[in-house]
Design an enzyme around this catalytic site. Structure first.
Site, PDB file in Angstrom:
ATOM      1  N   LYS A 174      14.787   4.950   0.460  1.00 19.00           N
ATOM      2  CA  LYS A 174      13.549   5.441   1.092  1.00 19.00           C
ATOM      3  C   LYS A 174      13.539   5.132   2.584  1.00 19.00           C
ATOM      4  O   LYS A 174      13.218   5.999   3.401  1.00 19.00           O
ATOM      5  CB  LYS A 174      12.333   4.775   0.430  1.00 19.00           C
ATOM      6  N   ASN A 175      13.913   3.897   2.941  1.00 23.07           N
ATOM      7  CA  ASN A 175      13.796   3.503   4.346  1.00 23.07           C
ATOM      8  C   ASN A 175      14.872   4.108   5.238  1.00 23.07           C
ATOM      9  O   ASN A 175      14.792   4.005   6.466  1.00 23.07           O
ATOM     10  CB  ASN A 175      13.783   1.975   4.472  1.00 23.07           C
TER      11      ASN A 175
ATOM     12  N   ARG B  90       3.447   4.276   7.163  1.00 26.83           N
ATOM     13  CA  ARG B  90       3.921   3.602   8.354  1.00 26.83           C
ATOM     14  C   ARG B  90       4.955   4.451   9.097  1.00 26.83           C
ATOM     15  O   ARG B  90       4.960   4.562  10.311  1.00 26.83           O
ATOM     16  CB  ARG B  90       4.557   2.290   7.872  1.00 26.83           C
TER      17      ARG B  90
ATOM     18  N   CYS C 116      -3.286  -2.420   6.745  1.00 28.97           N
ATOM     19  CA  CYS C 116      -2.508  -3.572   7.184  1.00 28.97           C
ATOM     20  C   CYS C 116      -2.226  -4.388   5.936  1.00 28.97           C
ATOM     21  O   CYS C 116      -2.765  -5.459   5.764  1.00 28.97           O
ATOM     22  CB  CYS C 116      -3.336  -4.357   8.198  1.00 28.97           C
TER      23      CYS C 116
ATOM     24  N   ARG D  23       1.152  -5.143  11.922  1.00 27.67           N
ATOM     25  CA  ARG D  23       2.460  -4.592  12.258  1.00 27.67           C
ATOM     26  C   ARG D  23       2.380  -3.965  13.648  1.00 27.67           C
ATOM     27  O   ARG D  23       2.028  -2.809  13.817  1.00 27.67           O
ATOM     28  CB  ARG D  23       2.893  -3.609  11.163  1.00 27.67           C
TER      29      ARG D  23
ATOM     30  N   ILE E  43       3.338  -2.551  17.460  1.00 22.72           N
ATOM     31  CA  ILE E  43       4.290  -1.524  17.906  1.00 22.72           C
ATOM     32  C   ILE E  43       4.665  -1.725  19.377  1.00 22.72           C
ATOM     33  O   ILE E  43       5.148  -0.814  20.035  1.00 22.72           O
ATOM     34  CB  ILE E  43       3.737  -0.087  17.695  1.00 22.72           C
ATOM     35  N   ASP E  44       4.434  -2.964  19.875  1.00 22.55           N
ATOM     36  CA  ASP E  44       4.706  -3.204  21.298  1.00 22.55           C
ATOM     37  C   ASP E  44       6.178  -2.972  21.662  1.00 22.55           C
ATOM     38  O   ASP E  44       6.472  -2.505  22.765  1.00 22.55           O
ATOM     39  CB  ASP E  44       4.271  -4.635  21.679  1.00 22.55           C
ATOM     40  N   GLN E  45       7.086  -3.259  20.743  1.00 21.94           N
ATOM     41  CA  GLN E  45       8.513  -3.082  21.073  1.00 21.94           C
ATOM     42  C   GLN E  45       8.901  -1.593  21.108  1.00 21.94           C
ATOM     43  O   GLN E  45       9.783  -1.198  21.871  1.00 21.94           O
ATOM     44  CB  GLN E  45       9.402  -3.843  20.080  1.00 21.94           C
TER      45      GLN E  45
ATOM     46  N   ASP F   9      11.478  -7.412   1.754  1.00 23.03           N
ATOM     47  CA  ASP F   9      11.056  -6.478   0.701  1.00 23.03           C
ATOM     48  C   ASP F   9      11.493  -6.933  -0.700  1.00 23.03           C
ATOM     49  O   ASP F   9      11.161  -6.281  -1.691  1.00 23.03           O
ATOM     50  CB  ASP F   9      11.604  -5.069   0.987  1.00 23.03           C
TER      51      ASP F   9
ATOM     52  N   ILE G  43       8.998 -12.801   8.096  1.00 27.80           N
ATOM     53  CA  ILE G  43       8.875 -11.489   8.770  1.00 27.80           C
ATOM     54  C   ILE G  43       7.408 -11.046   8.863  1.00 27.80           C
ATOM     55  O   ILE G  43       6.945 -10.643   9.930  1.00 27.80           O
ATOM     56  CB  ILE G  43       9.686 -10.402   8.023  1.00 27.80           C
TER      57      ILE G  43
ATOM     58  N   ARG H  77       4.836   4.983  -4.067  1.00 24.24           N
ATOM     59  CA  ARG H  77       5.234   5.250  -2.673  1.00 24.24           C
ATOM     60  C   ARG H  77       6.739   5.080  -2.482  1.00 24.24           C
ATOM     61  O   ARG H  77       7.313   5.711  -1.592  1.00 24.24           O
ATOM     62  CB  ARG H  77       4.551   4.244  -1.730  1.00 24.24           C
TER      63      ARG H  77
HETATM   64  C1  UD1 Z   1      10.639  -1.841   7.996  1.00 18.65           C
HETATM   65  C2  UD1 Z   1      10.588  -1.366   6.565  1.00 18.65           C
HETATM   66  C3  UD1 Z   1       9.888  -2.391   5.688  1.00 18.65           C
HETATM   67  C4  UD1 Z   1      10.535  -3.755   5.843  1.00 18.65           C
HETATM   68  C5  UD1 Z   1      10.640  -4.147   7.330  1.00 18.65           C
HETATM   69  C6  UD1 Z   1      11.430  -5.424   7.556  1.00 18.65           C
HETATM   70  C7  UD1 Z   1      10.531   1.036   6.731  1.00 18.65           C
HETATM   71  C8  UD1 Z   1       9.741   2.283   6.598  1.00 18.65           C
HETATM   72  N1  UD1 Z   1       9.872  -0.117   6.509  1.00 18.65           N
HETATM   73  O1  UD1 Z   1       9.289  -1.951   8.453  1.00 18.65           O
HETATM   74  O2  UD1 Z   1       9.988  -1.961   4.336  1.00 18.65           O
HETATM   75  O3  UD1 Z   1       9.741  -4.729   5.192  1.00 18.65           O
HETATM   76  O4  UD1 Z   1      11.304  -3.101   8.067  1.00 18.65           O
HETATM   77  O5  UD1 Z   1      12.709  -5.297   7.023  1.00 18.65           O
HETATM   78  O6  UD1 Z   1      11.718   1.052   6.997  1.00 18.65           O
HETATM   79  N2  UD1 Z   1       7.118  -6.242  15.269  1.00 18.65           N
HETATM   80  C9  UD1 Z   1       6.573  -6.519  16.498  1.00 18.65           C
HETATM   81  N3  UD1 Z   1       6.522  -5.513  17.425  1.00 18.65           N
HETATM   82  C10 UD1 Z   1       6.993  -4.255  17.170  1.00 18.65           C
HETATM   83  C11 UD1 Z   1       7.571  -3.992  15.895  1.00 18.65           C
HETATM   84  C12 UD1 Z   1       7.617  -5.021  14.963  1.00 18.65           C
HETATM   85  O7  UD1 Z   1       6.128  -7.630  16.764  1.00 18.65           O
HETATM   86  O8  UD1 Z   1       6.918  -3.384  18.045  1.00 18.65           O
HETATM   87  C13 UD1 Z   1       7.185  -7.327  14.240  1.00 18.65           C
HETATM   88  C14 UD1 Z   1       6.395  -6.990  12.981  1.00 18.65           C
HETATM   89  O9  UD1 Z   1       5.038  -7.337  13.109  1.00 18.65           O
HETATM   90  C15 UD1 Z   1       7.126  -7.818  11.941  1.00 18.65           C
HETATM   91  C16 UD1 Z   1       8.584  -7.815  12.430  1.00 18.65           C
HETATM   92  O10 UD1 Z   1       8.526  -7.427  13.793  1.00 18.65           O
HETATM   93  O11 UD1 Z   1       6.646  -9.135  11.965  1.00 18.65           O
HETATM   94  C17 UD1 Z   1       9.500  -6.867  11.688  1.00 18.65           C
HETATM   95  O12 UD1 Z   1       8.919  -5.576  11.669  1.00 18.65           O
HETATM   96  P1  UD1 Z   1       9.808  -4.241  11.587  1.00 18.65           P
HETATM   97  O13 UD1 Z   1      11.246  -4.613  11.382  1.00 18.65           O
HETATM   98  O14 UD1 Z   1       9.463  -3.392  12.756  1.00 18.65           O
HETATM   99  O15 UD1 Z   1       9.263  -3.581  10.269  1.00 18.65           O
HETATM  100  P2  UD1 Z   1       8.986  -2.055  10.008  1.00 18.65           P
HETATM  101  O16 UD1 Z   1       9.980  -1.232  10.755  1.00 18.65           O
HETATM  102  O17 UD1 Z   1       7.535  -1.793  10.181  1.00 18.65           O
END
Ligand code: UD1
Length: 430
Positions: free
Chosen positions: A22-23, A93, A117, A122, A124-126, A305, A327, A397
């Site tokens: 899925k991912n 997401r 949430c 979660r 999205i700053d990065q 996960d 995480i 999902r």
């Molecule tokens: C993806 C997966 C999810 C999995 C996660 C971690 C999909 C659709 N989802 O979620 O199933 O649990 O990876 O392996 O593929 N963060 C920031 N800033 C950002 C982005 C992330 O601080 O801009 C933090 C998040 O809050 C979290 C950590 O980074 O604590 C990891 O998040 P991320 O790897 O981005 O997870 P997703 O891509 O949302």
């Protein structure tokens, strides 16, 4: 409202075919709109998140054809809109992957931000940092992220946190930016690599995916492709833990064993026996489980996960175990449900301290999110007596035919509409 009714106690035995990841499917389907040529994608799981994203892709004018249950053809030559905004898209997401795909191709994208949430905030700053570094203006307003660029120009980007989503989004934009981009501290998950391979099959120039430094030379356009998605690491891991908690003997087929290494390592520590072949792993668990500790980490660490599934197993292991979630900050919500089934678990901050119980007992429980929902199914399969699990739409999902695959291994699990006569279940299963 549908629910699962589960009668525990059977050891799961047999073989189960694992579907596409899925991912990986989510970013790959989003990236398929980055070319005007036709793209064929195979091994797509038929799960709700994927189907919602396909709906969003259709809603902006791309042609989406389901050749069969797991093969999709997309042609995005006539995309009429770069604004993605509907109620369904908010529920997933991964809708934000359309930002990277549309920004890369059209230099303009406006996508509604995901609501909810369920496992922690979660950020999205990065993602935003990466888009800006490549030359885009980004505004977040009225629940939308709006981004636009005159020119997209390659850059050197250091990710402050290891993020799957941000690595993927920035990689998509950089694939079509002018010049070179380097992403440092990139996520190394198999689905990041699968997206890079897919983009390269469309003519992109991406090197280093799977390491923490990804180098991208932008290209002006991408072409059509015929691509097959990798197997789902988490679906496979869930069935492997189903074998462990029911003291079963399950072979997961159509997997890449390398992607399962952290999961197999923990199953060995728990006392299971494992056999690997090129594309299958057999898990045999005939003895009682042993305690161990685990901390979730980005790949190749133990996946977040899989955290609820291993907690369910450790809840039945002799001795005390500690599970640390590094995480997401809110990923132990299911522990209350597990406690109602007889687990002895205390959550302190981001750790769960587990004092193994000799058994779980069936109860009325509710899935708080996707992976925790699947883990509660495993608990119910191991439990004495009957459980009813609500909110199974979360499980749908991300798991295709979950109850049917479990039934194939001998599980007594039935999908019921709550309107249905509950006594019917007793007649069916005795
Ligand atoms: C993806 C997966 C999810 C999995 C996660 C971690 C999909 C659709 N989802 O979620 O199933 O649990 O990876 O392996 O593929 N963060 C920031 N800033 C950002 C982005 C992330 O601080 O801009 C933090 C998040 O809050 C979290 C950590 O980074 O604590 C990891 O998040 P991320 O790897 O981005 O997870 P997703 O891509 O949302």
């Amino acid at each position: 409202m549908e629910q699962y009714v589960i009668k525990g106690g059977n050891s799961l035995v047999g073989e189960v075919e694992i579907g596409g990841a899925k991912n990986a499917a989510l970013p790959i389907l989003a990236a398929a709109v980055m070319t005007d040529e036709t793209v064929h994608i195979d091994n797509i799981p038929d799960v709700r998140d994927v189907n919602v994203l396909l709906g969003a892709i259709e809603s902006i004018g791309a042609l989406v054809h389901r050749d069969d249950r797991h093969r999709i053809t997309i042609n995005a030559a006539n995309i009429s809109d770069v604004v993605v905004d509907n109620e369904n898209v908010k529920k997933i997401r991964a809708s934000y992957y359309l930002i990277g795909a549309l920004l890369g191709k059209y230099k303009h994208a406006e996508v509604t931000l995901p609501g909810g949430c369920d496992i922690g905030c979660r950020a999205i700053d990065q993602h935003i940092k990466g888009f800006r570094a490549l030359g885009a203006e980004v505004v977040v307003e009225h629940g939308m992220i709006r981004t636009r660029a005159e020119r997209l120009v390659g850059s050197h980007i250091y990710m402050d946190v290891v993020s799957v989503g941000a690595t993927i989004n920035v990689m998509m934009v950089a694939a079509m930016a002018e010049g070179k981009t380097i992403i440092e501290n990139a996520a190394k998950e198999p689905h990041v690599v699968d997206l890079a391979n897919f983009l390269n099959s469309m003519g992109a120039n991406i090197k280093g995916a799977g390491t923490d430094v990804i180098r991208i030379k932008g290209v002006p356009s991408l072409h059509g492709s015929d691509y097959t998605i990798i197997p789902d690491q988490i679906e496979a891991g869930t069935f492997m833990f189903a074998a462990a908690v029911t003291r079963g003997d399950v072979t997961v087929k159509n997997v890449i064993p390398k992607h399962l290494e952290s999961i197999t390592a923990k199953l060995l520590e728990l006392g299971c026996e494992l056999q690997e072949s090129d594309d299958a792993v057999r898990v045999v668990c005939s003895r009682g489980l042993r305690h161990t500790n685990v901390k979730t980490l980005p790949y190749p660490g133990f996946p977040t996960d899989m955290q609820p599934q291993i907690t369910v197993a450790l809840g039945l292991a002799s001795g005390t175990s500690i599970v640390t979630e590094s995480i997401f900050e809110n990923r132990f919500k299911y522990v209350d449900e597990l406690t109602r089934m007889g687990a002895n678990i205390k959550v302190e901050g981001n750790s769960a301290i587990i004092d193994g119980a000799s058994r779980y007992t069936g109860a009325g429980i509710s899935a708080p999110d996707l992976r925790a929902g699947a883990a509660l199914v495993l608990a119910a399969l191991a439990a004495e007596g009957e459980s009813r699990l609500d909110n199974i739409h979360y499980i749908q999902r991300g798991y295709e035919d979950f109850h049917l695959k479990l039934q194939g291994l001998g599980a007594q699990i039935h999908l019921l509409d709550q309107e249905q006569d509950y006594s019917h279940f007793h007649i069916l299963t005795g």
